[in-house]
Each structure stands twice: as C-alpha cells, then as structure tokens.
Enzyme design. Structure first.
Site, mmCIF file in Angstrom:
data_model
loop_
_atom_site.group_PDB
_atom_site.id
_atom_site.type_symbol
_atom_site.label_atom_id
_atom_site.label_comp_id
_atom_site.label_asym_id
_atom_site.label_seq_id
_atom_site.Cartn_x
_atom_site.Cartn_y
_atom_site.Cartn_z
ATOM 1 N N PHE A 146 0.822 -1.204 0.000
ATOM 2 C CA PHE A 146 0.000 0.000 0.000
ATOM 3 C C PHE A 146 0.859 1.258 0.000
ATOM 4 C CE2 PHE A 146 -3.062 -3.034 1.484
ATOM 5 C CZ PHE A 146 -4.316 -2.513 1.196
ATOM 6 N N ASP A 147 0.511 2.210 -0.840
ATOM 7 C CA ASP A 147 0.949 3.580 -0.641
ATOM 8 C C ASP A 147 0.118 4.117 0.522
ATOM 9 O OD1 ASP A 147 2.070 6.169 -1.163
ATOM 10 O OD2 ASP A 147 0.232 6.686 -2.239
ATOM 11 N N MET A 148 0.531 5.226 1.117
ATOM 12 C CA MET A 148 -0.219 5.732 2.267
ATOM 13 C C MET A 148 -1.071 6.943 1.919
ATOM 14 S SD MET A 148 1.110 6.692 6.125
ATOM 15 C CE MET A 148 1.732 8.350 5.748
ATOM 16 N N LYS B 203 9.920 7.953 -5.334
ATOM 17 C CA LYS B 203 9.060 7.760 -6.486
ATOM 18 C C LYS B 203 9.150 8.992 -7.386
ATOM 19 C CE LYS B 203 5.830 5.362 -3.381
ATOM 20 N NZ LYS B 203 4.485 5.398 -2.757
ATOM 21 N N ASP C 12 -2.147 5.842 -5.952
ATOM 22 C CA ASP C 12 -3.101 6.874 -6.366
ATOM 23 C C ASP C 12 -2.479 7.933 -7.262
ATOM 24 O OD1 ASP C 12 -2.817 9.658 -4.370
ATOM 25 O OD2 ASP C 12 -1.622 7.882 -3.974
#
Length: 215
Positions: free
Chosen positions: A7-9, A142, A167
C-alpha cells in the site's frame, strides 16, 4: 502468483493530501515562496519531500535554505494538522484487515518515517504491515523504483509476486519500474494520469482476491 500487497499511504489510506499541501504552503511561506495548487501538484504529488523541496529551492532560487530544515518544519506542522483532522478513505481499513488474512502486507510511502508512524499509530494498523518503507529509507523516491524494490528486498519476495495500490502517476511509475503489478485509485489525480496502472478501480470493495490473482 500474488503473495504480497503493498500500500501507498497518502491518497490511498489517508485522505490527507490537502493537509500535506497546507503544511508545505505554510512552510514555504516562511522562506518567501507561495506554493500554488499547480506548483504543489507539479513538484510534490507522489514524491518525497526531499526530492520535491530540492527542486523547489533550486528552481525558485531560494538561497541559503537547507532542505533538511524545511522538511523538518513541514513534518512537524503536518503532524500537528492530522492530530485532530486525520481522514481515511471509506473501506480501506476493512480492505487491509481482509487482505492481511491471506497476503503479506507492506506500506511504502513518500512521507517521512515520523509522519508514517503518526498515521499508523493513530489508525492502530502498524501491526498489519510486515514492513514499512518511508522516504527516510531511500535515496531516490518515487517515480524511481527504489522504494518498491527496497520493500520487496526487506520482505524477501520477488517483484513478480507483488501488487501495489497507488493513487499517483509517480507512484504507478515507481511500482511498474520495480516490476510489480499496480492497481490505481483516482483519489487524488484524474484517471487519465493513471493509465499506466494494470487496473483502475473506483472503490476499495473492487480489490478482491479474484482481481489480485488475475493481474
């Protein structure tokens, strides 16, 4: 076979991009730069503060400013803002709790370690992630693949076995460059910015075991 979900946060678990933007705006106001919404999205969305702030300082000719000091000021302000204003996306905690029954979970965020710790502690989900990788752990954030490659290394898994939930365009580019599958949510960016993902979903309930194994 998919064994791991990463998961990204910000923008995936926490609906707090507005608070990051506000903290960044207030921090740079002190050094004489007005961060407009367009500037924030161009420089900061989906990137580490270290990378974004270096570019902001250089491109806007902010002399005698230390990146580490600005990052620290912004992080302190962000943590103050989320103390009473932390919002999460509907259904994401249920998804995390369901997936951890079958998959190894990790969290890979462009936020600082302190920001990530504040969030996972407040949501009481830290023990659901086997590994947490923050901006403090990488030299290149990123869209470079380093954050996701480091996550896989820490987990001891192959990139082929990983699905990333992201996202942002920068996050998707990072995941794909790391050789992972990617599911995107249009929470913070328009769908046309997410087309590199293997799949775009509009609701967390769409992220099922069947979908993960079909990627």
């Amino acid at each position: 076979m998919i064994t791991t979900v990463i998961f990204d946060m910000n923008g995936v678990i926490t609906d707090d991009e507005d608070l990051h933007e506000l903290a960044t705006q207030k921090t740079f106001e002190k050094v004489g730069l007005s961060i407009t919404p367009d500037i924030y999205r161009q420089y900061c969305l989906g990137r580490t503060d270290a990378s974004a702030f270096v570019d902001l300082i250089g491109n806007f000719h902010l002399k005698d400013q230390e990146v580490s000091s600005i990052i620290n000021d912004k992080s302190i302000l962000y943590q103050e803002l989320i103390a009473d204003n932390l919002k999460i996306y509907p259904g994401v905690i249920r998804l995390i709790e369901n997936l951890c029954l079958k998959y190894t979970l990790a969290l890979t965020t462009s936020s600082t370690f302190e920001e990530a710790q504040t969030v996972v502690n407040q949501l009481e989900i830290e023990n659901l992630f086997k590994v947490i990788v923050s901006s403090n752990d990488v030299k290149r954030g990123k869209p470079d693949p380093e954050p996701y490659l480091l996550t896989a290394e820490k987990l001891g898994v192959s990139s082929d076995n990983c699905v990333v939930i992201e996202d942002s365009e920068n996050g998707i580019r990072s995941a794909i460059a790391a050789g992972m599958k990617c599911i995107a949510l249009p929470n913070t960016e328009n769908r046309d910015k997410l087309t590199l993902a293997h799949c775009i979903v509009d609701d967390y309930s769409e992220i099922t075991d069947e979908l993960l194994q079909s990627l």
